[in-house]
Design an enzyme around this catalytic site. Structure first.
Site, short mmCIF file in Angstrom:
data_model
loop_
_atom_site.label_atom_id
_atom_site.label_comp_id
_atom_site.label_asym_id
_atom_site.label_seq_id
_atom_site.Cartn_x
_atom_site.Cartn_y
_atom_site.Cartn_z
N GLU A 100 0.72 -1.27 -0.14
CA GLU A 100 -0.03 -0.08 0.07
C GLU A 100 0.87 1.34 -0.13
O GLU A 100 1.91 1.32 0.21
CB GLU A 100 -0.91 -0.08 1.15
CG GLU A 100 -0.29 -0.10 2.63
CD GLU A 100 -1.10 -0.64 3.70
OE1 GLU A 100 -1.89 -1.33 3.55
OE2 GLU A 100 -1.06 0.27 4.73
N CYS A 160 3.59 8.44 0.66
CA CYS A 160 4.21 7.47 1.78
C CYS A 160 4.11 6.05 1.13
O CYS A 160 3.14 5.65 0.80
CB CYS A 160 3.39 7.53 3.09
SG CYS A 160 3.64 6.18 4.19
N CYS A 181 6.43 -6.96 7.41
CA CYS A 181 7.66 -6.40 8.44
C CYS A 181 8.22 -7.33 9.37
O CYS A 181 7.28 -8.16 10.20
CB CYS A 181 7.44 -5.02 8.86
SG CYS A 181 8.92 -4.36 9.86
N CYS A 225 6.92 -4.53 15.80
CA CYS A 225 6.87 -3.75 16.83
C CYS A 225 5.51 -3.94 17.40
O CYS A 225 4.30 -4.41 16.48
CB CYS A 225 6.98 -2.12 16.34
SG CYS A 225 8.37 -1.65 15.80
N CYS A 227 1.93 -2.00 15.64
CA CYS A 227 1.83 -1.76 14.32
C CYS A 227 1.38 -2.90 13.52
O CYS A 227 1.37 -4.07 13.63
CB CYS A 227 3.33 -1.68 13.84
SG CYS A 227 3.44 -1.48 12.16
N GLY A 234 6.91 -1.92 6.09
CA GLY A 234 8.16 -2.31 6.08
C GLY A 234 9.31 -1.66 6.62
O GLY A 234 9.22 -0.46 7.22
N SER A 241 12.30 6.50 7.04
CA SER A 241 11.97 6.36 8.57
C SER A 241 12.42 4.86 8.91
O SER A 241 12.20 3.82 8.04
CB SER A 241 10.60 6.41 8.58
OG SER A 241 10.16 5.92 10.12
N SER A 277 12.06 6.46 14.18
CA SER A 277 10.87 5.91 15.22
C SER A 277 11.24 5.50 16.57
O SER A 277 11.88 4.65 16.79
CB SER A 277 10.23 4.83 14.60
OG SER A 277 9.45 5.09 13.18
N HIS A 285 9.60 6.60 19.80
CA HIS A 285 8.36 6.17 20.37
C HIS A 285 8.69 5.78 21.89
O HIS A 285 7.72 5.15 22.47
CB HIS A 285 7.71 4.86 19.88
CG HIS A 285 7.58 5.01 18.33
ND1 HIS A 285 7.27 6.15 17.65
CD2 HIS A 285 7.51 4.07 17.22
CE1 HIS A 285 7.00 6.02 16.72
NE2 HIS A 285 7.25 4.67 16.20
N ASN A 312 -2.87 5.41 15.92
CA ASN A 312 -3.82 5.10 15.21
C ASN A 312 -4.41 3.79 15.63
O ASN A 312 -3.44 2.86 15.51
CB ASN A 312 -3.15 4.94 13.54
CG ASN A 312 -4.22 5.99 12.68
OD1 ASN A 312 -5.35 6.34 12.98
ND2 ASN A 312 -3.31 6.41 11.79
N CYS A 320 0.50 2.55 8.74
CA CYS A 320 1.14 1.80 7.95
C CYS A 320 0.56 0.36 8.10
O CYS A 320 0.47 -0.13 9.26
CB CYS A 320 2.79 1.77 8.12
SG CYS A 320 3.35 0.71 9.49
N1 SAH Z 1 9.67 0.72 9.74
C1 SAH Z 1 9.74 2.02 9.62
C2 SAH Z 1 9.07 2.60 8.48
C3 SAH Z 1 7.39 2.36 8.46
S1 SAH Z 1 6.64 2.63 9.78
C4 SAH Z 1 9.50 2.67 11.14
O1 SAH Z 1 9.15 1.88 11.80
O2 SAH Z 1 9.92 3.80 11.01
C5 SAH Z 1 6.03 4.22 9.68
C6 SAH Z 1 5.75 5.14 10.89
O3 SAH Z 1 4.36 4.66 11.30
C7 SAH Z 1 6.84 4.75 12.06
O4 SAH Z 1 6.90 5.73 12.81
C8 SAH Z 1 5.76 3.62 12.81
O5 SAH Z 1 6.09 3.56 14.09
C9 SAH Z 1 4.59 4.25 12.91
N2 SAH Z 1 3.20 3.57 13.04
C10 SAH Z 1 3.07 2.34 12.87
N3 SAH Z 1 1.69 2.01 13.01
C11 SAH Z 1 1.21 3.00 13.96
C12 SAH Z 1 0.04 3.29 14.13
N4 SAH Z 1 -1.07 2.22 14.45
N5 SAH Z 1 -0.47 4.54 14.50
C13 SAH Z 1 0.43 5.64 14.12
N6 SAH Z 1 1.67 5.38 13.65
C14 SAH Z 1 1.99 3.98 13.38
FE1 SF4 Z 2 7.97 -2.72 11.07
FE2 SF4 Z 2 8.11 -0.05 11.25
FE3 SF4 Z 2 5.89 -1.41 11.90
FE4 SF4 Z 2 8.03 -1.68 13.42
S1 SF4 Z 2 6.85 0.16 13.31
S2 SF4 Z 2 6.82 -3.19 12.86
S3 SF4 Z 2 9.75 -1.62 11.92
S4 SF4 Z 2 6.87 -1.16 9.91
#
Ligand code: SAH
Ligand code: SF4
Length: 371
Positions: free
Chosen positions: A106, A127, A134, A138, A141, A181, A213, A236, A238, A312, A355
């Site tokens: 996506e 984006c 992935c 996390c 996610c 990813g 990122s 990221s 967090h 989210n 994502c």
């Molecule tokens: N893997 C990389 C890039 C993809 S995720 C990373 O983790 O940085 C892109 C961003 O979306 C990251 O900062 C991630 O933590 C955030 N993200 C993931 N799930 C989310 C959610 N449910 N709500 C808000 N941000 C989220």
């Molecule tokens: Fe992968 Fe980024 Fe999601 Fe963590 S936040 S599971 S590294 S896509």
């Protein structure tokens, strides 16, 4: 006796031909030479691929037919199919694509985002994804929920931009690698794609309008720092302590905050660049005043800025975003430590824009429909 049949499952990426859109101009020139064609054939090809954006070798009408045939024998010319487009009230649009092997990925188009990553506010940002699924898992996610399938090829990364421009009729001028990813875990393909995206003969998007990122792959952050490309880097974070990060991001057990921040410092100095820290606010996990103060200290030490993003919600996961008052309190602590910080009341909450969420939702719908 029936003959014994063994089934061998091969990774498609290793058995199919290299795609023509994974190649740099210099590699196309080498190919032209090998086929006893003049160098300018390569320029003609990139003009067809990234200027006119044709979808087959056959359409490259000013190339000799024999040359086109040989290219077709040697290289794939794949495409990604748009299978779903969701638009939200604030005109953020989400695109779900099917790859040649059936996998789903996506991309999200965010028009006129408010000053994302130092760009002007009138930019159209896309984006994009770098992997199918992935591996980093996390806890909050959607992309990690289904595990990891495979890396995207360079052409599959570039094609997301081309497809979104085609579908939306808009010219994209800002790119963030924040889709599905972990970009730095697909380093070589990502670099190939970025060179094509950045090249004047490719998509011609300036490196400073490309943001990557990462969840914190310290060695690859250093590797990226040593690359000549001036792309922007967002981390990221967090969590402002190992205890919080360990709880939600398994990567922190491999590269803890100390290792991660040392790599960030190396990147910022080497590139003379201000880094961004992404910080999703999750209620009762990382939103305490103590975390805010520590985050402020870290950002000040590194000269970084902070993007706060309210979490989210993801179907099936227990996390939620703090109240708007709690979000504002967190932001004001950062401001009182004199760190540049923004709270992104992000667009697209209503279209599963975080994502991996649209893909997950569609996969679940398909599974329910076929079970
Ligand atoms: N893997 C990389 C890039 C993809 S995720 C990373 O983790 O940085 C892109 C961003 O979306 C990251 O900062 C991630 O933590 C955030 N993200 C993931 N799930 C989310 C959610 N449910 N709500 C808000 N941000 C989220
Ligand atoms: Fe992968 Fe980024 Fe999601 Fe963590 S936040 S599971 S590294 S896509």
């Amino acid at each position: 006796m029936p003959e014994k049949i063994s089934i061998v499952v091969l990774d498609v990426a290793t058995v199919t031909k290299i795609d023509v859109k994974a190649l740099q101009l210099s590699e196309l020139e080498d190919k032209a030479q090998e086929f006893a064609e003049p160098d300018y054939r390569a320029r003609q090809m990139v003009d067809w691929l990234y200027g006119k954006r044709v979808q087959s070798f056959d359409e490259m009408s000013d190339l000799p037919r024999e040359f086109r045939n040989r290219l077709g024998q040697e290289f794939a010319f794949s495409r990604i199919d748009t299978i779903r487009v969701l638009g939200s009230r604030d005109t953020t649009r989400k695109f779900l694509f099917r790859l040649a092997d059936g996998n789903l990925i996506e991309s999200v188009l965010i028009p006129a985002s408010p000053a994302l990553y130092g760009s002007r506010s009138d930019r159209r940002t896309i984006c994009i994804s770098t992997q199918v699924g992935c591996a980093y898992g996390c806890k909050f996610c959607a992309s990690g929920l289904d595990g990891f399938s495979r890396n995207l090829q360079p052409n599959e990364i570039v094609d997301q931009i081309i497809a979104v421009e085609r579908e939306s009729g808009e010219k994209i001028d800002n790119i963030v690698f924040m889709g599905m990813g972990e970009p730095l875990a697909n380093f070589d393909n990502l670099m190939r794609a970025i060179r094509i995206i950045n090249a004047p003969w490719g998509l011609g998007i300036g490196a400073r309008h490309i943001t990557l990122s990462t969840s914190g792959l310290a060695p690859q952050i250093r590797q990226l720092a040593d690359e000549p490309l001036q792309v922007r880097l967002a981390i990221s974070l967090h969590g402002a302590t190992d205890a919080v990060r360990d709880q939600i991001m398994p990567i922190n057990r491999r590269y803890n905050l100390e290792k991660l921040l040392a790599a960030c410092d190396y990147y910022a100095k080497r590139k003379k660049q201000r880094l961004s820290f992404e910080y999703i606010l999750i209620a009762n996990v990382n939103d305490s005043p103590d975390q805010a103060r520590r985050l402020g200290r870290i950002a000040r030490r590194l000269g970084a800025k902070i993007n706060l993003i309210p979490y989210n919600t993801v179907q099936g996961l227990p996390w939620s975003r703090p109240s708007p008052e709690q979000q504002d309190r967190f932001l004001s602590i950062l401001h009182s430590s004199e760190v540049p910080a923004t709270l992104r009341r992000e667009k697209g909450h209503d279209i599963e824009a975080a994502c991996g969420q649209l893909r997950l939702q569609t996969k679940r719908e398909l599974e329910t429909a076929t079970s």
